[in-house]
Design an enzyme around this catalytic site. Structure first.
Site, PDB file in Angstrom:
ATOM      1  N   GLU A 165       0.840  -1.125  -0.079  1.00 23.96           N
ATOM      2  CA  GLU A 165      -0.095   0.033   0.011  1.00 23.96           C
ATOM      3  C   GLU A 165       0.835   1.332   0.025  1.00 23.96           C
ATOM      4  O   GLU A 165       1.799   0.995   0.341  1.00 23.96           O
ATOM      5  CB  GLU A 165      -1.018  -0.048   1.122  1.00 23.96           C
ATOM      6  N   GLY A 307       6.687   0.061   3.630  1.00 27.30           N
ATOM      7  CA  GLY A 307       5.185  -0.248   3.040  1.00 27.30           C
ATOM      8  C   GLY A 307       5.650  -0.503   1.698  1.00 27.30           C
ATOM      9  O   GLY A 307       6.713  -1.035   1.282  1.00 27.30           O
ATOM     10  N   GLU A 308       4.683  -0.070   0.867  1.00 27.15           N
ATOM     11  CA  GLU A 308       4.649  -0.157  -0.815  1.00 27.15           C
ATOM     12  C   GLU A 308       5.257  -1.626  -1.170  1.00 27.15           C
ATOM     13  O   GLU A 308       5.736  -1.891  -2.134  1.00 27.15           O
ATOM     14  CB  GLU A 308       5.688   0.907  -1.322  1.00 27.15           C
ATOM     15  N   ALA A 309       4.784  -2.845  -0.486  1.00 26.58           N
ATOM     16  CA  ALA A 309       5.133  -4.289  -0.760  1.00 26.58           C
ATOM     17  C   ALA A 309       6.688  -4.301  -0.557  1.00 26.58           C
ATOM     18  O   ALA A 309       7.088  -5.473  -1.165  1.00 26.58           O
ATOM     19  CB  ALA A 309       4.543  -4.678  -2.015  1.00 26.58           C
TER      20      ALA A 309
END
Length: 344
Positions: A165, A307-309
């Site tokens: 996300e 975050g951001e995978a």
């Protein structure tokens, strides 16, 4: 399963949760039998062995594969961000989405290393959700539509789905979700996020406490908790996890915000995340507490909180290692190596 684009209510989401498919027991048995025959002491590869079996179980085949990992990053903006809960302004969400598109983020580098497809899903960035300390984040229709949008990210032929996300303010929503779902004190769930100081963390904690108190009437319904305290990108993650389960696609979860979204499904059905692994232990203090509540153990602990995978993609590299050993190692019979003695 109803087509994702036709889902327009949370009741339709509830109906899907009533018919979650089970894992492939036959594929699991075959994978475990192969592990027992490989040229190594039983269990000596630790969790790599279990990861290979888990992949085979949910992919329904042996050997499993990680030739087509797929990374989905959902981006959404949060009304609560206007109250200074993050070290960064809300416009950074859209700026980072552009960075993903141009290949400049950490997740881009990790996807390249893992040979994974990456797609970024923008979710009405020009329209932040409601400020959860003053109103629900989403209407029921908006929440259901966000979940349906996430469901559409699950394409056929994916070996494993890595979820992440992007959204300034989403650790505040994640903390509120966890506080609403699992109780405790607001301070138990609130961390520094993007790097706020202790004074702002105290303000963030007070906002989380206020938000959960405002929506106390819905705390017995996890989907309503998601609607009132979550965000579009978090709802989309929950939808993607659900669709992956329906398709029997293994899922690699990222850090705190991603796991908080997944916890909504766990609260509805403790078996809803059986097809998921948690990639890493976030440096956000609430993540450790959350994992204990949902009974999941992360694969690595690297003090990441990006975050951001990014953590999910590091873990996909571990999946590749697990599959390489499971598929490529010789058996005792193939190599002419004596197996363990029967009396041991």
């Amino acid at each position: 399963m109803a087509a994702a684009e036709d889902i327009g209510s949370l009741e339709e989401i509830r109906d899907l949760l009533k018919a979650l498919p089970e894992a492939d027991a036959e594929a699991e048995e075959i994978a475990r039998e192969r592990q027992a025959q490989l040229t190594k002491p039983a269990g000596s590869l630790g969790r790599l062995e279990e990861l290979a079996v888990w992949l085979a179980t949910w992919q329904g085949r042996n050997p499993p594969s990680v030739d087509r990992p797929y990374t989905a990053v959902f981006a959404g903006n949060h009304g609560i961000a206007a109250k200074g809960v993050s070290a960064y302004p809300p416009e950074v969400t859209a700026q980072m989405v552009q960075n993903f598109i141009e290949g400049g983020a950490a997740v881009n580098q990790l996807c390249s290393l893992a040979n994974a497809d990456l797609r970024v899903y923008e979710m009405a960035l020009e329209e932040p959700t409601g400020d959860i300390s003053e109103e629900p984040a989403m209407s029921e229709e908006d929440c259901a539509r966000a979940m349906a949008y996430g469901m559409m990210a699950v394409e056929s032929g994916i070996d494993v789905l890595a979820l992440g996300e992007m959204g300034i303010g989403n650790t505040t929503s994640a903390a509120a979700l966890c506080h609403g779902l699992f109780g405790g004190a607001a301070a138990d769930w609130v961390g520094a996020g993007t790097g706020i100081d202790e004074a702002r963390r105290a303000e963030k904690t007070a906002l989380v406490e206020k938000a959960v108190a405002l929506h106390k009437g819905v705390l017995d319904d996890p989907l309503q908790v998601l609607r009132c305290l979550g965000g579009r990108e978090l709802a989309a993650i929950a939808g993607a996890i659900l669709a992956a389960r329906m398709a029997r696609t293994p899922v690699m979860l990222d850090g705190y915000a991603c796991t908080a979204a997944a916890a909504v499904l766990h609260a509805l059905d403790p078996k809803a995340l059986d097809h998921c692994q948690v990639s890493h232990m976030s440096a956000e203090p609430g993540h450790k507490r959350l994992l204990a509540r949902i009974g999941m153990r992360p694969l690595v602990d690297l003090d990441m909180r990006l975050g951001e995978a990014s953590g999910a993609m590091v873990a996909v590299l571990l999946l590749k290692a697990a599959v390489a050993c499971h598929s490529g190692m010789a058996t005792f019979a193939d190599a002419g190596v004596s197996g363990p003695s029967e009396n041991e």
